[in-house]
Design an enzyme around this catalytic site. Sequence first.
Site, PDB file in Angstrom:
ATOM      1  N   HIS A 266       0.839  -1.201   0.000  1.00 45.42           N
ATOM      2  CA  HIS A 266       0.000   0.000   0.000  1.00 45.42           C
ATOM      3  C   HIS A 266       0.877   1.256   0.000  1.00 45.42           C
ATOM      4  O   HIS A 266       0.700   2.152  -0.840  1.00 45.42           O
ATOM      5  CB  HIS A 266      -0.904  -0.020   1.242  1.00 45.42           C
ATOM      6  CG  HIS A 266      -1.774   1.178   1.390  1.00 45.42           C
ATOM      7  ND1 HIS A 266      -3.098   1.185   1.025  1.00 45.42           N
ATOM      8  CD2 HIS A 266      -1.518   2.429   1.884  1.00 45.42           C
ATOM      9  CE1 HIS A 266      -3.617   2.383   1.275  1.00 45.42           C
ATOM     10  NE2 HIS A 266      -2.681   3.153   1.802  1.00 45.42           N
ATOM     11  N   GLU A 267       1.812   1.325   0.928  1.00 48.60           N
ATOM     12  CA  GLU A 267       2.666   2.514   1.025  1.00 48.60           C
ATOM     13  C   GLU A 267       3.591   2.635  -0.189  1.00 48.60           C
ATOM     14  O   GLU A 267       3.976   3.744  -0.568  1.00 48.60           O
ATOM     15  CB  GLU A 267       3.475   2.488   2.320  1.00 48.60           C
ATOM     16  CG  GLU A 267       2.636   2.426   3.598  1.00 48.60           C
ATOM     17  CD  GLU A 267       1.611   3.539   3.712  1.00 48.60           C
ATOM     18  OE1 GLU A 267       1.804   4.613   3.092  1.00 48.60           O
ATOM     19  OE2 GLU A 267       0.602   3.350   4.418  1.00 48.60           O
ATOM     20  N   HIS A 270       1.868   4.735  -2.705  1.00 49.72           N
ATOM     21  CA  HIS A 270       2.070   6.154  -2.406  1.00 49.72           C
ATOM     22  C   HIS A 270       3.452   6.611  -2.874  1.00 49.72           C
ATOM     23  O   HIS A 270       3.609   7.681  -3.483  1.00 49.72           O
ATOM     24  CB  HIS A 270       1.972   6.385  -0.896  1.00 49.72           C
ATOM     25  CG  HIS A 270       0.587   6.453  -0.354  1.00 49.72           C
ATOM     26  ND1 HIS A 270      -0.362   7.332  -0.823  1.00 49.72           N
ATOM     27  CD2 HIS A 270      -0.011   5.761   0.664  1.00 49.72           C
ATOM     28  CE1 HIS A 270      -1.478   7.185  -0.137  1.00 49.72           C
ATOM     29  NE2 HIS A 270      -1.298   6.239   0.768  1.00 49.72           N
ATOM     30  N   GLU A 296      -4.381   8.407  -2.485  1.00 44.92           N
ATOM     31  CA  GLU A 296      -4.904   7.123  -1.989  1.00 44.92           C
ATOM     32  C   GLU A 296      -5.272   6.196  -3.137  1.00 44.92           C
ATOM     33  O   GLU A 296      -5.174   4.966  -3.008  1.00 44.92           O
ATOM     34  CB  GLU A 296      -6.106   7.353  -1.079  1.00 44.92           C
ATOM     35  CG  GLU A 296      -5.792   8.047   0.239  1.00 44.92           C
ATOM     36  CD  GLU A 296      -4.795   7.287   1.103  1.00 44.92           C
ATOM     37  OE1 GLU A 296      -4.663   6.053   0.934  1.00 44.92           O
ATOM     38  OE2 GLU A 296      -4.141   7.933   1.931  1.00 44.92           O
TER      39      GLU A 296
END
Length: 504
Positions: A266-267, A270, A296
């Site tokens: 997930h990160e 980003h 996001e």
Amino acid sequence: MTNRAYVELETRYRRVALLGETSSILHWDTAAIMPDGAAPARAEQLAELQAVIHSLKTAPEVGELIGEAEALVGDLNDWQRSNLSQMSHQWIKARAVPEDLVVALSRACSACETAWRSARPAADFAAVKPLLQEVLDRTREAGKAKAEALGLSLYDALLDDYEPGGRSADIDRVFGELQVFLPDFLQEALDVQASRPPAVLPEGPFPIATQKTLGEGFMNAIGFDFDHGRLDVSRHPFCGGTPDDVRITTRYDEDDFTSSLMGVLHETGHAMYERGLPEAWRRQPVGQSLGMSIHESQSLLIEMQVCRSRSFIEWAAPIMKEAFNGSGPAWETENLHRLYTRVKPDFIRVDADEVTYPAHVILRYRLEHALLDGDMTLDELPAAWNDGMKELLGIVPPTDREGCLQDVHWYDGAWGYFPTYTLGAMSAAQLYAAACDADAAIPAGISDGDFHPLITWLRENVHGNGRLVSSVDLLTAATGRPLATDVFAGHLKSRYLAWTALDS
């Protein structure tokens, strides 16, 4: 160039950006490696940085330069015009808030976030509540000042910091549509899930060093540049730093590697967005990330759309199995896919599946609206949180640790942030569908662990645009339509009801 005022503004905003980058690295250090005893000194450092940034943004000559530059806007190209517009917007908001309030809010957030770090594991909301009250009061005060300057409601003025141009009326409409669709769909998904063998978590322990190595391997596959970034540990996973020095964190559980791994992925989404921002416009407002719904969307596109898909799990399962010397049915691809697409109402937002995740966000959106508008007090927050969880997901957190203390956002001053998570999830579904329609090499590549076609498409259609256009215009240009609930709903139906699809 004849627009000398604009050239001077670029020079001034480059200084602002450099100080902002410094603040970002200090925030990462605070969350990841700073010793507890350094917290008071760090609070003063961050507050002073905010004061200097504020003084640079609000200097009287900045307004004069903006006026002069706007008078010669015809001399500017599209990027420069958008940059000037961003500068003007930032100037209006900064001028609305006095410097002493900027400093006071920074100090309040630092003190509250520090207290939250011990209050959360102790499930002690009372210990942090007075400091949170100070953050809320200062946030409300700053928000009202911005609202008056921008001609917006209090909530929309705060939302604008995270979603430029975003309006709560649009969020209310989208969330209303989701609240109509999701309850029945959740039950359908649970019924389909119950007809299949249950997902089994492989048995640990899973050494943290091995988990980190595994995560870094997948980061490399996605394209993360370790010459310009790193992976660390914090109490709450996040992505920080700068486009040239991206810092991401996760948290590990030796009994369950699956959560931390998805946190890393997930990160990484980003981080790839930050690294892909237009290099020619680094340290200018137009070169910054567009807003948190698009940010996001990039993390959730990687985590939810890609890394929980059957195609990715078929490629990744043998790598996971080998990393931990796993054996037996729990390590089979089908089981790991069921594990990563398991639907289960639970207490913790960051571990929630994508079917129940919007309920977590809707709850926080409701609560922060009520707190900011004065319709609820902090004394009422824990009970209201638990009531909302029971209404939306049918469960009640056993303690405030799993309830109103679980997220750092409010305690660190991020009010108006939460709705961007679900807007991002919806945008992710729309962007990934458009990407796969545009380039057949993207889904084929995922099956082989090749992310290059996907990242190339994202660089061209999302990352490289910075703030050149609005999030609405970017999404429309990339996908052919503005944000649409039916695309997200269609994705959920395909993944959670059509279990036999080759790539769900």
